[in-house]
Design an enzyme around this catalytic site. Structure first.
Site, mmCIF file in Angstrom:
data_model
loop_
_atom_site.group_PDB
_atom_site.id
_atom_site.type_symbol
_atom_site.label_atom_id
_atom_site.label_comp_id
_atom_site.label_asym_id
_atom_site.label_seq_id
_atom_site.Cartn_x
_atom_site.Cartn_y
_atom_site.Cartn_z
ATOM 1 N N CYS A 1 -5.389 -9.463 2.833
ATOM 2 C CA CYS A 1 -6.614 -8.537 3.260
ATOM 3 C C CYS A 1 -7.674 -9.663 3.634
ATOM 4 O O CYS A 1 -7.946 -9.347 4.964
ATOM 5 C CB CYS A 1 -6.855 -7.939 2.046
ATOM 6 N N LYS B 1 -14.166 0.260 4.342
ATOM 7 C CA LYS B 1 -13.011 -0.654 4.038
ATOM 8 C C LYS B 1 -13.531 -2.032 4.280
ATOM 9 O O LYS B 1 -13.370 -3.199 3.541
ATOM 10 C CB LYS B 1 -11.755 -0.245 4.499
ATOM 11 N N LYS C 1 16.133 -2.327 3.099
ATOM 12 C CA LYS C 1 14.822 -2.168 2.215
ATOM 13 C C LYS C 1 14.885 -0.609 1.504
ATOM 14 O O LYS C 1 14.811 -0.592 0.589
ATOM 15 C CB LYS C 1 13.442 -2.279 3.026
ATOM 16 N N VAL D 1 0.861 -1.255 0.113
ATOM 17 C CA VAL D 1 -0.021 -0.035 -0.081
ATOM 18 C C VAL D 1 0.780 0.990 0.049
ATOM 19 O O VAL D 1 0.623 1.991 -0.761
ATOM 20 C CB VAL D 1 -0.868 0.019 1.234
ATOM 21 N N LYS E 1 -2.829 -15.541 -5.520
ATOM 22 C CA LYS E 1 -3.482 -15.321 -6.895
ATOM 23 C C LYS E 1 -2.373 -14.848 -7.950
ATOM 24 O O LYS E 1 -1.273 -14.889 -7.716
ATOM 25 C CB LYS E 1 -4.216 -13.978 -6.584
#
Length: 436
Positions: free
Chosen positions: A265, A209, A36, A12, A326
């Protein structure tokens, strides 16, 4: 051009920061992980997301996007601060808020020194209802009493694998705040996208949400339950969905039977909503069933594999196509493949696996699995081949060659990608989900 700080560089935060930079804003993203940040400063994205790395490099070159481990550097002159840190599942199923709270307090300690102008803090993380109030209080506890702070809830609706597209072409933008002026300021950031903008109070925005993710998860569990019934009664769930889809009230796009939902999620957010409801003395009966059915989908798939292999997988070689939860992402969080593979290996099977993107990440989680360079090598010598993730490349395989490579041509299609009659004509013992 607005000055924006983004706290967190996960799916996000990194997409949000990069896309706002691409819209012409000056953005600095903060992350506490030094390695990172070093990687990002070289223009390397730590996540696989279509189009993201090219956009990241383009905006860094233009001087609109930078990365740091310093809150002081990021907030200097910032008008808007987005909190986009993780809210992982806690031990009791509720959202773990430690990273959000840490970000809020860090912002509060630094914000007053950046400038005298008001600061707008935007919650982009998926947070329990009431978090906006908590964030505002924690920031103010660290600030001088006369420093003006406003909090806006701006939930994200980004699909992994399509996150850049979804940010730039949203179905809607939701803004919630008890300070209307702050919501209107944030509206200005999104107006170039030309999307509908919904402005509500802060708790309603937070609930939008959770309710959105819960209904999408419910669609999946609903059609999986119908699929279980179809198998028992001799019906074909794909034809059932086609017949249902002519009803204008029903959208068949979201009714695809399979091995259940995963990712960062749906499982986490539905569990968190269940916990919030229970804490409020509500009865989340449907939501709990959604979670139970999702677990059953994985167990039923494993049981089907065992049944097709004669009642035992001990000593059998099983190939797995697809590991990520996915297509178009390397994310393995809550991926059905992990549970399915671990269950089969626990019963004595050996497993070979292939995924176009997520093999390296899977090595850490799936010890003992033989990872293969392609689908054909995965199928070689196996007693059964399982399709778990419906990557496009699996839809274009030479299935006749796949069949010839296998020791025992048992094909268990967890996403209903293949035509049952065509597969049986090629010599497969074929089973899909809900396709009697």
């Amino acid at each position: 051009m607005s000055k924006i700080a983004v706290i967190g560089t996960g799916y996000v935060g990194l997409v949000t920061g990069t896309c706002f930079a691409d819209l012409g804003n000056h953005v600095i993203c903060v992350d506490v992980i030094e390695e990172k940040v070093k990687k990002l400063k070289k223009g390397e994205s730590p996540i696989y997301e279509l189009g993201l790395e090219d956009m990241l490099q383009r905006n860094m070159k233009a001087g609109r996007l930078d990365f740091t481990t310093s809150y002081e550097e990021a907030l200097k002159g910032a008008e808007f601060v987005f909190i986009a840190v993780g809210t992982p599942e806690g031990e009791d199923g509720s959202a773990d808020m430690r990273y959000v709270e840490s970000a809020a307090r860090s912002i509060g300690k630094v914000a007053p020194s950046r400038s005298a102008q008001p600061l707008i803090i935007i919650n982009k993380s998926t947070v329990p209802i009431g978090t906006g109030d908590i964030v505002g209080r924690q920031v103010r506890e660290e600030c001088p009493p006369d420093f003006k702070v406003a909090v806006v809830s701006n939930p994200e609706f980004l699909r992994e694998g399509q996150a850049v597209h979804d940010f730039l072409h949203p179905d809607r933008v939701v803004l919630g705040s008890d300070d209307r002026w702050a919501a209107e300021e944030v509206r200005g950031l999104y107006e170039p996208l030309g999307a509908p903008i919904v402005v509500t109070d802060i708790r309603t925005a937070e609930m939008i949400k959770y309710a959105s993710n819960a209904i999408l998860a419910t669609y999946i569990s609903f059609i999986n339950e119908i699929a279980f019934i179809c198998e028992s009664l001799g019906a074909d769930v794909k034809e059932v969905v086609q017949g249902m889809g002519y009803d204008k009230r029903i959208n068949p796009q979201f009714l695809n039977a399979g091995v259940g939902f995963g990712g960062s999620c749906f499982p986490k957010d539905v569990k968190a909503l269940v916990k919030m409801a229970e804490n409020a003395n509500a009865r989340p009966q449907l939501l709990q069933s959604v979670l139970d059915i999702n677990e059953d989908a994985r167990h039923s798939f494993v049981a089907k594999v065992v049944r097709l292999l004669g009642g035992s997988v001990k000593g059998k070689s099983i190939g797995v196509l697809g590991l990520s939860f996915k297509p178009d992402t390397d994310d393995l969080r809550e991926a059905p493949s992990i549970d399915i593979i671990n269950a089969l290996m626990g019963m004595g099977a050996s497993v070979r696996a292939y995924d176009p993107i997520s093999v390296e990440a899977a090595r850490e989680q799936l010890k003992g699995v033989a990872f293969c360079p392609d689908a054909y090598e995965t199928a070689k010598g196996t007693d059964a081949l399982l399709l778990i993730t419906d990557w496009n490349e699996f839809k274009q395989l030479d299935m006749e060659e796949i069949c010839a490579l296998m020791k025992q041509p048992v094909l268990v299609d967890g996403r209903n990608v293949y035509d049952p009659r065509a597969m049986r004509d090629l010599g497969f013992t074929y089973s899909g989900v809900g396709r009697a």
